[in-house]
Design an enzyme around this catalytic site. Structure first.
Site, PDB file in Angstrom:
ATOM      1  N   ASP A   1       0.820  -1.183  -0.046  1.00  0.00           N
ATOM      2  CA  ASP A   1       0.132  -0.060  -0.014  1.00  0.00           C
ATOM      3  C   ASP A   1       0.979   1.291  -0.004  1.00  0.00           C
ATOM      4  OD1 ASP A   1      -2.283   1.231   0.159  1.00  0.00           O
ATOM      5  OD2 ASP A   1      -2.894   1.070   2.043  1.00  0.00           O
TER       6      ASP A   1
ATOM      7  N   THR B   1      -0.115 -11.416   3.421  1.00  0.00           N
ATOM      8  CA  THR B   1       1.230 -12.254   4.159  1.00  0.00           C
ATOM      9  C   THR B   1       2.235 -11.173   4.815  1.00  0.00           C
ATOM     10  OG1 THR B   1       2.343 -12.039   2.169  1.00  0.00           O
ATOM     11  CG2 THR B   1       1.201 -13.833   2.536  1.00  0.00           C
TER      12      THR B   1
HETATM   13  P1  ADP Z   1      -0.855  -6.967   4.101  1.00  0.00           P
HETATM   14  O1  ADP Z   1      -1.352  -6.055   5.209  1.00  0.00           O
HETATM   15  O2  ADP Z   1      -2.125  -7.505   3.277  1.00  0.00           O
HETATM   16  O3  ADP Z   1      -0.255  -8.207   4.890  1.00  0.00           O
HETATM   17  P2  ADP Z   1       1.599  -5.967   3.098  1.00  0.00           P
HETATM   18  O4  ADP Z   1       1.594  -5.029   2.161  1.00  0.00           O
HETATM   19  O5  ADP Z   1       2.051  -5.828   4.615  1.00  0.00           O
HETATM   20  O6  ADP Z   1      -0.069  -6.488   3.189  1.00  0.00           O
HETATM   21  O7  ADP Z   1       2.273  -7.531   2.766  1.00  0.00           O
HETATM   22  C1  ADP Z   1       1.832  -8.212   1.665  1.00  0.00           C
HETATM   23  C2  ADP Z   1       3.166  -8.998   1.010  1.00  0.00           C
HETATM   24  O8  ADP Z   1       3.512  -7.968  -0.010  1.00  0.00           O
HETATM   25  C3  ADP Z   1       4.277  -9.283   1.799  1.00  0.00           C
HETATM   26  O9  ADP Z   1       4.619 -10.626   1.375  1.00  0.00           O
HETATM   27  C4  ADP Z   1       4.978  -8.277   1.690  1.00  0.00           C
HETATM   28  O10 ADP Z   1       6.598  -8.663   1.645  1.00  0.00           O
HETATM   29  C5  ADP Z   1       5.125  -8.019   0.097  1.00  0.00           C
HETATM   30  N1  ADP Z   1       5.303  -6.568  -0.247  1.00  0.00           N
HETATM   31  C6  ADP Z   1       5.935  -5.628   0.337  1.00  0.00           C
HETATM   32  N2  ADP Z   1       6.272  -4.557  -0.555  1.00  0.00           N
HETATM   33  C7  ADP Z   1       5.834  -4.895  -1.664  1.00  0.00           C
HETATM   34  C8  ADP Z   1       6.137  -4.601  -3.161  1.00  0.00           C
HETATM   35  N3  ADP Z   1       6.498  -3.228  -3.357  1.00  0.00           N
HETATM   36  N4  ADP Z   1       5.715  -5.312  -4.088  1.00  0.00           N
HETATM   37  C9  ADP Z   1       5.588  -6.739  -3.878  1.00  0.00           C
HETATM   38  N5  ADP Z   1       5.342  -7.154  -2.844  1.00  0.00           N
HETATM   39  C10 ADP Z   1       5.339  -6.312  -1.689  1.00  0.00           C
END
Ligand code: ADP
Length: 167
Positions: A33, A122
């Site tokens: 996000d 995740t």
């Molecule tokens: P949630 O709140 O749904 O758990 P997060 O954004 O904290 O969402 O994490 C979801 C997944 O995306 C995690 O495995 C994290 O490591 C990964 N992640 C974080 N930043 C990025 C990015 N820029 N691109 C792709 N995946 C990401």
């Protein structure tokens, strides 16, 4: 539909739509996000605020999805979905599956053919990677959609390896 896996940053993906692991406020957060709003510029947040002012006064419910444009990102659309927080006492798998199927439904409504997903829930929401991968694959394989390429974008090697072993 082709299911592909890449290790990388979802904000760099060339796709008709990328999916945001948002929170129900739609007003930004950490992880995916934060990266989407940082790289995509203020336009996305502005559209999210409009969604809060119109259809989603109480926020976007868990398991649902809604689209905005993608601001300065290479994608055309951002589909925001709210994953469930992982719980050991309460099975929320159906809500995680719903994030995938609802995002694909929104993608279809936009005419998007290529869609990139992160591993929803995740990160901060704590869902174990292997279980999240199983739920994601089951959900997208069951979905009836006109999307032709569904790309999972895994942020690190460990996440990529888990998804690959489950594919
Ligand atoms: P949630 O709140 O749904 O758990 P997060 O954004 O904290 O969402 O994490 C979801 C997944 O995306 C995690 O495995 C994290 O490591 C990964 N992640 C974080 N930043 C990025 C990015 N820029 N691109 C792709 N995946 C990401």
């Amino acid at each position: 539909m082709d299911i592909t896996l890449v290790q990388g940053d979802i904000t760099e993906q060339q796709a008709d739509a990328i999916v945001n692991a948002a929170n129900s406020s739609l007003l930004g957060g950490g992880g995916v996000d934060g990266a989407i709003h940082r790289r995509g510029g203020p336009r996305i947040l502005q559209e999210c605020r409009q969604l809060r002012a119109s259809h989603y006064g109480k926020g976007l419910p868990t398991g649902q999805a809604v689209a905005t444009t993608a601001g300065e990102l290479p994608a055309t659309w951002v589909i925001h979905t709210v994953g469930p927080v992982y719980s050991t006492s309460d099975d929320r798998s159906h809500l995680l599956a719903s994030c995938y199927t609802e995002s694909l439904r929104v993608a279809d409504s936009l005419g998007a053919r290529t869609v990139a997903f992160p591993a929803i829930s995740t990160g901060v929401y704590g869902w174990p990677m292997a279980d999240a991968a199983r739920i994601a694959f089951e959900a997208v394989r069951r979905a009836e959609t006109s999307v032709t390429e569904l790309r999972f974008v895994l942020f690190d090697r460990a996440a990529y390896d888990v998804f690959e072993s489950r594919l």
